[in-house]
Design an enzyme around this catalytic site. Structure first.
Site, PDB file in Angstrom:
ATOM      1  N   HIS A  16      -3.849  13.851  29.319  1.00 17.58           N
ATOM      2  CA  HIS A  16      -3.075  12.642  29.105  1.00 17.58           C
ATOM      3  C   HIS A  16      -3.952  11.499  28.613  1.00 17.58           C
ATOM      4  CE1 HIS A  16      -3.524  10.500  33.306  1.00 17.58           C
ATOM      5  NE2 HIS A  16      -4.678  10.874  32.817  1.00 17.58           N
ATOM      6  N   CYS A  35      -9.508   6.082  31.005  1.00 17.53           N
ATOM      7  CA  CYS A  35      -8.208   6.754  30.891  1.00 17.53           C
ATOM      8  C   CYS A  35      -7.510   6.420  29.584  1.00 17.53           C
ATOM      9  CB  CYS A  35      -7.321   6.389  32.074  1.00 17.53           C
ATOM     10  SG  CYS A  35      -7.972   7.031  33.610  1.00 17.53           S
ATOM     11  N   HIS A  41      -7.855  13.136  27.960  1.00 20.23           N
ATOM     12  CA  HIS A  41      -8.718  13.782  28.959  1.00 20.23           C
ATOM     13  C   HIS A  41      -7.795  14.547  29.900  1.00 20.23           C
ATOM     14  CE1 HIS A  41      -7.446  10.107  31.003  1.00 20.23           C
ATOM     15  NE2 HIS A  41      -7.568  10.795  32.121  1.00 20.23           N
ATOM     16  N   HIS A  43      -6.696  16.620  33.692  1.00 22.17           N
ATOM     17  CA  HIS A  43      -6.776  16.650  35.160  1.00 22.17           C
ATOM     18  C   HIS A  43      -6.277  17.997  35.659  1.00 22.17           C
ATOM     19  CE1 HIS A  43      -7.673  12.413  35.837  1.00 22.17           C
ATOM     20  NE2 HIS A  43      -6.797  12.123  34.892  1.00 22.17           N
ATOM     21  N   ASP A  81       2.318  22.501  32.430  1.00 18.57           N
ATOM     22  CA  ASP A  81       1.030  23.180  32.594  1.00 18.57           C
ATOM     23  C   ASP A  81       0.398  23.475  31.230  1.00 18.57           C
ATOM     24  OD1 ASP A  81      -1.067  24.369  34.016  1.00 18.57           O
ATOM     25  OD2 ASP A  81      -0.158  26.353  33.824  1.00 18.57           O
ATOM     26  N   HIS A  82      -0.880  23.113  31.094  1.00 19.81           N
ATOM     27  CA  HIS A  82      -1.652  23.307  29.858  1.00 19.81           C
ATOM     28  C   HIS A  82      -1.045  22.560  28.677  1.00 19.81           C
ATOM     29  CE1 HIS A  82      -3.643  26.291  32.295  1.00 19.81           C
ATOM     30  NE2 HIS A  82      -4.588  26.356  31.390  1.00 19.81           N
ATOM     31  N   GLU A 126      -3.974  13.594  41.605  1.00 22.59           N
ATOM     32  CA  GLU A 126      -4.563  13.590  40.257  1.00 22.59           C
ATOM     33  C   GLU A 126      -6.025  14.022  40.350  1.00 22.59           C
ATOM     34  OE1 GLU A 126      -3.536  10.861  36.678  1.00 22.59           O
ATOM     35  OE2 GLU A 126      -5.093   9.863  37.844  1.00 22.59           O
TER      36      GLU A 126
HETATM   37 NI    NI Z   1      -6.444  10.458  33.792  1.00 27.56          NI
END
Ligand code: NI
Length: 136
Positions: A16, A35, A41, A43, A81-82, A126
């Site tokens: 995100h 961020c 990037h 998580h 997911d992914h 997160e």
């Molecule tokens: Ni983040």
């Protein structure tokens, strides 16, 4: 009789970027820091889905955890997911994918799938140190 809570733990990976398009790049960098990285990037999100209700006297279940697991997979994991949340999902096309907003979106995706007598609480990790609960 008291209610019982059951918790199903799930996991997904997603990328995100936190960004407010109404702001300048400078203000975005100032507010969101790393961020706001334009290259995104990722998580490793840990998700706890808590369902609260009275045990069914016939089954002894609040709800069947296999059914709960299938609903989470179908409505949340297969979707996020992914994925790159900003780019790949309609849910975050116009919504900043903060942990707060992700938890709210997951709640809204799951709530209509559950029996209306059941309460739903979402806890999203997160990171191990950044945790969001919705609704509160
Ligand atoms: Ni983040």
């Amino acid at each position: 009789m008291n209610k019982t809570a059951i918790v199903r733990c799930e996991h997904f990976n997603a990328a995100h970027r936190l960004h407010n398009s109404n702001w300048s790049d400078e203000k975005n960098r100032e507010v969101f820091g790393k961020c706001n990285n334009p290259s995104y990037h990722g998580h490793n999100y840990e998700l706890e889905v808590k369902v609260i209700g009275f045990c069914d006297p016939d089954t002894g279940y609040v709800m069947d955890t296999k059914l709960l697991s299938d609903i989470i997979k179908d409505k949340v994991l297969d979707k996020f997911d992914h994925k790159n949340l900003n780019v790949d999902t309609s849910e975050f096309a116009g919504l900043n994918p903060t942990a707060e907003n992700i938890a709210m979106v997951i709640y809204n995706l799951l709530k209509p799938e559950l029996d209306e007598n059941l309460e739903l609480k979402i806890k999203l990790y997160e990171t191990r140190r950044n945790i969001v609960e919705y609704p509160y």
